[in-house]
Write an enzyme that holds these catalytic residues in place. Structure first.
Site, PDB file in Angstrom:
ATOM      1  N   TYR A  41       0.823  -1.203   0.000  1.00 57.43           N
ATOM      2  CA  TYR A  41       0.000   0.000   0.000  1.00 57.43           C
ATOM      3  C   TYR A  41       0.861   1.259   0.000  1.00 57.43           C
ATOM      4  CZ  TYR A  41      -3.403   3.495   1.473  1.00 57.43           C
ATOM      5  OH  TYR A  41      -4.194   4.598   1.533  1.00 57.43           O
ATOM      6  N   TRP A  81       1.084   5.554  -2.100  1.00 52.91           N
ATOM      7  CA  TRP A  81       0.791   6.368  -3.287  1.00 52.91           C
ATOM      8  C   TRP A  81       1.781   6.117  -4.409  1.00 52.91           C
ATOM      9  CZ3 TRP A  81      -2.325  10.969  -4.401  1.00 52.91           C
ATOM     10  CH2 TRP A  81      -3.444  11.063  -3.569  1.00 52.91           C
TER      11      TRP A  81
END
Length: 784
Positions: A121, A123
């Site tokens: 996980y 960005w």
């Protein structure tokens, strides 16, 4: 309509597009500047070139010394007890890739692919091809699959709830009213959690034009009034005299927003101002919720007096606001932070239901928003087009974890958990592969997480810098940044597609994630499956060509890849019509139904009710948070801590860049505190303080301000975890990471989402020698 080529050399990032200033078209950029057409370029990107040259960069493949010694002996290193404490050994790329490939092969052959966690996980970097999470997923699928994660920390509760009651979060984010529609039609904007323009600096995948500040100012100029329910006044700020006159701040008690929304709906119904026709034609289950609001099911009327006692908001103001909302075009807006809390589904469900009671969903500028402010995408008037996309392949492993439950999974393999009405079991995770994220930033209760992180046999990280996650890994592989490689830059509802060409030189031994995974795939017999015989440039061309028919379906004619790449950018044509959220559904609910079980807005959900989840029944309800100013815990830890997003970086990305470091006070993250709370503790502006509870403690720098509600403090996320004793759970964090304090509990049994905002702390002045910050120092290195 035909897209237009633009001859430009642009840098594309989550926080914006920038022009590269260089001596020649191919030379490294000396500096960056915002686009002339961007009214509010983010300062984050203007500082990022300095970070690329930082000593914090990972420069060579490195292996934790204890792990390497155990591997040489043919052993497993005690399940990671030395992580974060031991030095690293720098090795050659061949050695590093051989070690990773051998460990992947050992784990999958002995324990199966369901023991490999590759959720990864984070960005990552902007770019449609070199997106680290997509690359690691594609690679792991090529070698037999992996345990994935579901949902996100930002929107864990909402991602599960919203498809049941109205639409998926991804669809909602792409169909919000454009800012131009709000400016023309909205007369009252009621926001819970504000519209934080600092958050709207970014969009997943990039942005070409920042719209939030100008959008708010235009609304105020056109006569819109704003009511901001938030413990932090700066969550909604509007420039200019018109903005100041239009804005009302109501400092609500954190965690009580659902009660206020229930009261606004109740008062609207009691005054017979609700839209019965809309509730009948476009909604399901209103009458059951009405009975709850009016106290027919539990004997408690959810009116303004009831909510005032819970929220600290005047009952009189709630009554007058309910009347105002029914009289003019009103939009109910929620920040994402509302649902990162105990029972986080409830404020989102209540907001949709309140908007339905008002009957303005589908009208220009009316209804609800979820929400304006968190990302720049929301409110964009540009065309909706999917853009180039890298296929990740098929994952044959069924096992998954809700993203915020990773500590539970590491601690309790085989244990049952409930999620979205189903019963599942946590897998036994032996190997973790992370690329493009920093869980020691975004996870809650980092001390508990650090203990659980010792349990896997091996942790591998592709990383650009020596983050806390890299220091807590066993094998670290140096990766390039988005500014050091070729890619395609695009984000949903943006007008530009950018040919991303290198503007900086990477460390000599850094490699693209694609090259790293290609080398691993070759060693594991999956190179053809992973690469399909293409190099990175050939993949860019394929992704572009595959996107041409999708663009045509959206009414856009794209040029050839060669023309696009030579020019540097493509500008998409403007949309034919303004973006009106749920306009088609309102006009024809039978012909354009929602994707809910009833095809309507589900104020009562039969499906959720059938799950029998005690903390998430079949309609919006008030449930007292487990930790808030109204709980017994407030006697020992009497301050509610808000852990919002920072303005100097994206989460923890670029924390080591000049912009973020210069915003610190004595190198510590600022913590905002009300003057009354500061006086009570003998704290003055700029003091270093200790913020603590039973879960942990960190140092921060006090900012004394009346822009906070009393008994509430704000400590932004993003400071890299930096314990006094490296890698030791429970050690004092020197830097100001709020996640050593937040609770690692699920929002509810429905979503298992993050509940970080339900958090109590105490603060005291820090006495004694101030420990130096070492968050940005590389680890120790030794010879093998």
């Amino acid at each position: 309509m035909r897209a237009t080529l633009e001859n430009r050399r642009l840098v594309w990032a989550h926080w914006g597009a920038y022009e590269a200033i260089a001596d020649s078209p191919t030379a490294p950029a000396a500096s960056l500047r915002g686009l002339p057409e961007d009214p509010d370029p983010s300062p984050i990107g203007l500082e990022m070139l300095g970070a690329l040259r930082s000593a914090t960069r990972v420069r060579r493949p490195a292996v934790r010394a204890g792990w390497l010694a155990a591997h040489r002996r043919g052993e497993i290193d005690g399940r990671g007890a030395g992580r974060g404490r031991e030095p690293f050994v720098e090795v050659s790329w061949d050695t590093a890739l051989d070690l990773v490939a051998a460990e992947l092969e050992r784990v999958r052959s002995r324990h199966g692919n369901a023991s490999i966690f590759g959720g990864s996980y984070g960005w990552s970097s902007a770019g449609r091809f070199h997106h680290a999470q997509s690359q690691v997923h594609r690679f792991l699928n090529a070698i037999g699959g992996y345990v994935r994660h579901t949902d996100s920390y930002s929107l864990g509760a909402a991602r599960v709830l919203m498809p049941h009651i109205v639409a998926s979060i991804d669809e909602l984010m792409a169909i919000h009213h454009g800012w131009d529609v709000l400016a023309e039609h909205t007369k009252l904007f009621v926001s819970f959690g504000g519209v934080p323009a600092k958050n709207a600096q970014i969009s997943a995948g990039g942005t070409a034009k920042h719209r939030a500040r100008a959008g708010l100012a235009n609304m105020a100029t056109n006569g819109c009034r704003f009511v901001n329910f938030s413990p932090v006044a700066s969550d909604l700020e509007i420039a200019g005299p018109a903005g100041e006159r239009a804005l009302e701040w109501i400092p609500i008690r954190p965690g009580s927003d659902t009660a206020v929304m229930l009261a606004l709906a109740c008062e609207t119904i009691l005054a017979n101002r609700h839209d019965e026709e809309f509730l009948h034609s476009h909604c399901a289950g209103f009458w059951r919720w009405r009975d709850y609001l009016l106290g027919r099911t539990d004997g408690v009327i959810k009116d303004a007096r009831w909510a005032a006692a819970i929220s600290g908001v005047s009952a009189t103001r709630l009554c007058t606001l309910a009347a105002e909302m029914a009289e003019v075009r009103t939009l109910v807006n929620l920040s994402w932070s509302m649902q990162r809390a105990d029972h986080g589904e409830q404020p989102y469900w209540a907001a949709v239901s309140l908007a339905a009671v008002l009957g303005q969903i589908g009208l220009p500028g009316g209804g609800f928003g979820v929400g304006y402010g968190p990302v720049n995408l929301i409110g964009s008037p540009e065309r909706k087009f999917g853009g180039p996309t890298l296929a990740q392949g098929r994952n044959p492993v069924d096992a998954f974890i809700p993203v915020a439950r990773i500590t539970d999974a590491l601690e309790s393999p085989g244990a049952e958990f409930i999620y979205n009405g189903g019963i599942h079991r946590y897998p036994d995770l032996r190997l973790v592969y992370w690329a493009g994220g920093n869980p020691f930033h975004h996870h809650q209760d980092l001390n508990r997480f650090a203990r659980a992180w010792q349990r896997p046999d091996t942790i591998v990280v592709n990383e650009q810098a020596w983050t806390a996650t890299a220091k807590m890994a066993d094998i670290v592989l140096p990766a390039t940044t988005a500014y050091e490689r070729e890619d395609i830059g695009y984000s949903t509802r943006e007008a530009l597609i950018v040919a991303m060409k290198p503007v900086a030189t990477p460390p000599p031994e850094a490699r693209d994630d694609y090259a790293i995974f290609a080398g691993l795939a070759r060693r594991l017999g999956a190179e053809e499956t992973y690469t399909e015989g293409l190099d990175a440039r050939q993949w860019l061309e394929r992704l572009w060509e595959e996107s041409i028919p999708r663009a045509a379906a959206a009414g856009i004619e794209l040029p050839s890849f060669a023309a696009f790449w030579e020019a540097g950018a493509v500008r998409l044509p403007p949309p034919a019509e303004p973006v009106v959220m749920f306009g088609a559904f309102r006009a024809d609910p039978e012909g354009a139904p929602l994707a809910t079980p009833s095809g309507r807005i589900e104020i009562f959900s039969e499906r959720i009710a059938s799950f029998g989840i005690a903390d998430c029944p079949g309609h919006p309800v008030w449930i007292e948070p487990g930790e808030w100013l109204g709980s017994p815990e407030a006697q020992r830890h009497p301050l509610h801590m808000i852990s919002d997003q920072p303005f100097t970086k994206l989460h923890s990305q670029l924390d080591f860049a000049p912009l973020s470091r210069e915003a610190r006070i004595q190198e510590r993250e600022p913590v905002w505190i009300h003057p009354a709370d500061a006086r009570e503790r003998g704290i003055t502006d700029g003091d270093i303080v200790r913020v603590f509870n039973d879960r942990g403690a960190c140092l921060a720098a006090a900012v004394v301000t009346e822009r906070m509600r009393p008994r509430v403090v704000k400590l932004s996320t993003g400071a890299w975890w930096d314990p006094v004793e490296p890698g030791v759970p429970g050690s004092l964090d020197k830097h100001g990471n709020p996640n050593v304090l937040t609770r690692d509990v699920p929002a509810s049994g429905l979503s298992q989402g993050c509940a970080a905002q339900s958090c109590l702390v105490q603060i005291e002045r820090f006495e004694g020698a101030l420990p130096p910050v070492s968050a940005f120092d590389p680890p120790r290195f030794v010879a093998e």
